[in-house]
Design a protein around this motif. Structure first.
Motif, mmCIF file in Angstrom:
data_model
loop_
_atom_site.group_PDB
_atom_site.id
_atom_site.type_symbol
_atom_site.label_atom_id
_atom_site.label_comp_id
_atom_site.label_asym_id
_atom_site.label_seq_id
_atom_site.Cartn_x
_atom_site.Cartn_y
_atom_site.Cartn_z
ATOM 1 N N ASP A 68 127.196 36.021 35.671
ATOM 2 C CA ASP A 68 127.060 35.193 36.872
ATOM 3 C C ASP A 68 126.282 35.906 37.974
ATOM 4 O O ASP A 68 126.681 36.994 38.409
ATOM 5 C CB ASP A 68 128.438 34.809 37.418
ATOM 6 C CG ASP A 68 129.263 34.039 36.407
ATOM 7 O OD1 ASP A 68 128.679 33.209 35.692
ATOM 8 O OD2 ASP A 68 130.485 34.261 36.340
ATOM 9 N N PRO A 69 125.199 35.305 38.456
ATOM 10 C CA PRO A 69 124.449 35.890 39.573
ATOM 11 C C PRO A 69 125.279 35.882 40.861
ATOM 12 O O PRO A 69 125.932 34.884 41.170
ATOM 13 C CB PRO A 69 123.213 34.997 39.690
ATOM 14 C CG PRO A 69 123.552 33.737 38.976
ATOM 15 C CD PRO A 69 124.582 34.071 37.953
ATOM 16 N N ASP A 77 120.038 43.201 48.887
ATOM 17 C CA ASP A 77 119.280 43.496 47.666
ATOM 18 C C ASP A 77 119.887 42.790 46.458
ATOM 19 O O ASP A 77 119.156 42.266 45.605
ATOM 20 C CB ASP A 77 119.265 45.007 47.432
ATOM 21 C CG ASP A 77 118.341 45.396 46.291
ATOM 22 O OD1 ASP A 77 117.155 44.992 46.316
ATOM 23 O OD2 ASP A 77 118.808 46.093 45.368
ATOM 24 N N ILE A 78 121.219 42.726 46.392
ATOM 25 C CA ILE A 78 121.879 42.034 45.279
ATOM 26 C C ILE A 78 121.591 40.536 45.352
ATOM 27 O O ILE A 78 121.318 39.891 44.335
ATOM 28 C CB ILE A 78 123.396 42.307 45.297
ATOM 29 C CG1 ILE A 78 123.665 43.780 44.987
ATOM 30 C CG2 ILE A 78 124.116 41.405 44.290
ATOM 31 C CD1 ILE A 78 125.128 44.173 45.080
ATOM 32 N N ARG A 79 121.625 39.983 46.567
ATOM 33 C CA ARG A 79 121.305 38.556 46.712
ATOM 34 C C ARG A 79 119.884 38.266 46.255
ATOM 35 O O ARG A 79 119.625 37.314 45.515
ATOM 36 C CB ARG A 79 121.472 38.101 48.167
ATOM 37 C CG ARG A 79 122.891 38.013 48.664
ATOM 38 C CD ARG A 79 122.984 37.152 49.929
ATOM 39 N NE ARG A 79 122.013 37.505 50.948
ATOM 40 C CZ ARG A 79 122.153 38.488 51.828
ATOM 41 N NH1 ARG A 79 123.248 39.242 51.798
ATOM 42 N NH2 ARG A 79 121.225 38.724 52.738
ATOM 43 N N ARG A 80 118.948 39.087 46.696
ATOM 44 C CA ARG A 80 117.545 38.889 46.341
ATOM 45 C C ARG A 80 117.356 38.959 44.829
ATOM 46 O O ARG A 80 116.655 38.120 44.225
ATOM 47 C CB ARG A 80 116.686 39.950 47.034
ATOM 48 C CG ARG A 80 115.195 39.838 46.736
ATOM 49 C CD ARG A 80 114.433 40.968 47.408
ATOM 50 N NE ARG A 80 114.906 42.270 46.999
ATOM 51 C CZ ARG A 80 114.581 42.872 45.851
ATOM 52 N NH1 ARG A 80 113.786 42.242 44.977
ATOM 53 N NH2 ARG A 80 115.050 44.059 45.562
ATOM 54 N N LYS A 81 117.970 39.932 44.195
ATOM 55 C CA LYS A 81 117.848 40.083 42.740
ATOM 56 C C LYS A 81 118.503 38.918 42.003
ATOM 57 O O LYS A 81 118.034 38.510 40.931
ATOM 58 C CB LYS A 81 118.472 41.412 42.298
ATOM 59 C CG LYS A 81 117.648 42.630 42.700
ATOM 60 C CD LYS A 81 118.323 43.922 42.264
ATOM 61 C CE LYS A 81 117.468 45.135 42.653
ATOM 62 N NZ LYS A 81 118.141 46.413 42.279
ATOM 63 N N ASN A 147 122.256 28.729 52.356
ATOM 64 C CA ASN A 147 121.006 29.246 51.781
ATOM 65 C C ASN A 147 120.923 28.905 50.291
ATOM 66 O O ASN A 147 119.861 28.509 49.787
ATOM 67 C CB ASN A 147 120.925 30.762 51.959
ATOM 68 C CG ASN A 147 120.712 31.173 53.396
ATOM 69 O OD1 ASN A 147 120.374 30.349 54.248
ATOM 70 N ND2 ASN A 147 120.920 32.448 53.689
ATOM 71 N N LEU A 148 122.047 29.054 49.598
ATOM 72 C CA LEU A 148 122.098 28.747 48.168
ATOM 73 C C LEU A 148 121.848 27.261 47.915
ATOM 74 O O LEU A 148 121.044 26.893 47.046
ATOM 75 C CB LEU A 148 123.455 29.154 47.596
ATOM 76 C CG LEU A 148 123.712 28.757 46.141
ATOM 77 C CD1 LEU A 148 122.781 29.508 45.200
ATOM 78 C CD2 LEU A 148 125.180 28.996 45.769
ATOM 79 N N PHE A 149 122.516 26.410 48.657
ATOM 80 C CA PHE A 149 122.358 24.966 48.487
ATOM 81 C C PHE A 149 120.913 24.539 48.736
ATOM 82 O O PHE A 149 120.357 23.725 47.984
ATOM 83 C CB PHE A 149 123.298 24.220 49.427
ATOM 84 C CG PHE A 149 124.681 23.998 48.872
ATOM 85 C CD1 PHE A 149 125.141 22.712 48.650
ATOM 86 C CD2 PHE A 149 125.522 25.065 48.581
ATOM 87 C CE1 PHE A 149 126.419 22.487 48.145
ATOM 88 C CE2 PHE A 149 126.795 24.857 48.081
ATOM 89 C CZ PHE A 149 127.250 23.565 47.858
ATOM 90 N N ALA A 150 120.323 25.067 49.784
ATOM 91 C CA ALA A 150 118.940 24.707 50.112
ATOM 92 C C ALA A 150 117.988 25.172 49.012
ATOM 93 O O ALA A 150 117.086 24.427 48.591
ATOM 94 C CB ALA A 150 118.552 25.321 51.454
#
Length: 299
Positions: A68-69, A77-81, A147-150
């Motif tokens: 799971d991301p 950095d983890i979010r970007r990856k 941010n995720l939803f968009a």
């Protein structure tokens, strides 16, 4: 049974397909295929026979350390990856000519737990998959969720799929606040997955959790139900057991019929994905499972 689905995990299992699938089913949910040939078989078989399929992210096994991301991580950095990882898999699917109806991700990830959450019966692959409310401010949760939803809404148009978020363990930010409904109304492309086993388990180990309230609130936004049963009477027993009418609530089994009646009353188009271990029961019991669930939905 036109909205029924079966799961395929690890490979395109022809034996399971022949035993579990029915001609009037909707399709297949695939996850973590280990061999490229099985991915091609999934694409070819579903295309040739007019079978729909969804993906429990990721389709390919071994492309990351965790399934799971962690798109809600406080670490930038983890979010970007995580976003990069998802987009690379979307590009791969496009390259292979795969056309999934939906792609499902666990949410929230990392899971944000109440500080005294009972971890005994909840499974995490790695300690990085969860954190605690005391260490994760609600404002950050709201911001990174939006941010995720968009982002998923944009990608759903670009790659032509329905983004589905499967509830993992839920925190008070979801249970006691209304911001998630606001996001679902604002970003209508994003849908949910309700998992009957997870809902039942959390209701048994978390005295503050009301799974019926969650089902009532979010049924209208649900694209897929992951259907399985589990017995919780002190310890967790028989995880991912098929939903059978003989399994009694007083013994610790989930109230499957009640869950489905509430969901389908407001959302008759929801997909029912049998996320169970069908090899635990006989062919006759499997038919009984399908017939029982069908009768609940039709009534």
């Amino acid at each position: 049974m036109k909205n029924f689905m079966i799961g395929m995990y690890g490979k395109f299992d022809e034996i399971k397909f022949k035993r579990d699938y029915r001609d009037d089913f909707y399709g297949i949910e695939a996850c973590l295929f280990e061999d490229e040939k099985d991915i091609e078989k999934l694409i070819n078989e579903t295309d040739r026979n007019g079978i729909k399929f969804g993906i429990h992210f990721p389709l390919r096994a071994g492309i990351s350390n965790l399934r799971d991301p962690q798109f809600l991580s406080l670490d930038e950095d983890i979010r970007r990856k995580s976003y990069k990882h998802i987009e690379e898999e979307l590009d791969y699917l496009k390259y292979k000519g795969a056309k999934p109806e939906y792609i499902l991700f666990h949410y929230p990830k990392p899971v944000i737990l109440k500080n005294d959450f009972n971890m005994t019966n909840w499974r995490f692959a790695d300690k990085s998959e969860y954190t605690y409310e005391a260490d994760y401010p609600i404002k950050e949760f709201e911001k990174y969720s939006e941010n995720l939803f968009a982002w998923l809404s944009e990608k759903s148009i670009e790659y032509n799929f329905i983004p589905v978020l499967e509830f993992d363990a839920l925190n008070r930010y979801v249970c006691e606040e209304g911001f998630l409904e606001t996001l679902l109304e604002k970003y209508k492309a994003v849908k949910l997955c309700l998992d009957t086993g997870r809902l039942h388990l959390q209701s048994k180990i978390d005295s503050d959790f009301n799974e019926r309230d969650i089902i009532n609130r979010f049924a209208r936004y649900t694209e897929v139900v992951h259907l399985w049963n589990v017995k919780v009477s002190g310890n967790l027993e028989n995880s991912h057991f098929p939903a059978l009418p003989s399994l009694k609530l007083e013994d610790g089994w989930a109230p499957i019929e009640n869950y489905l009646r509430v969901i389908t009353k407001v959302n008759e188009n929801v997909k029912i994905m049998f996320e169970h271990k069908s090899d635990l029961i006989s062919d006759e019991e499997l038919d009984n499972c399908y017939s029982w669930i069908s009768s609940i939905i039709e009534n």
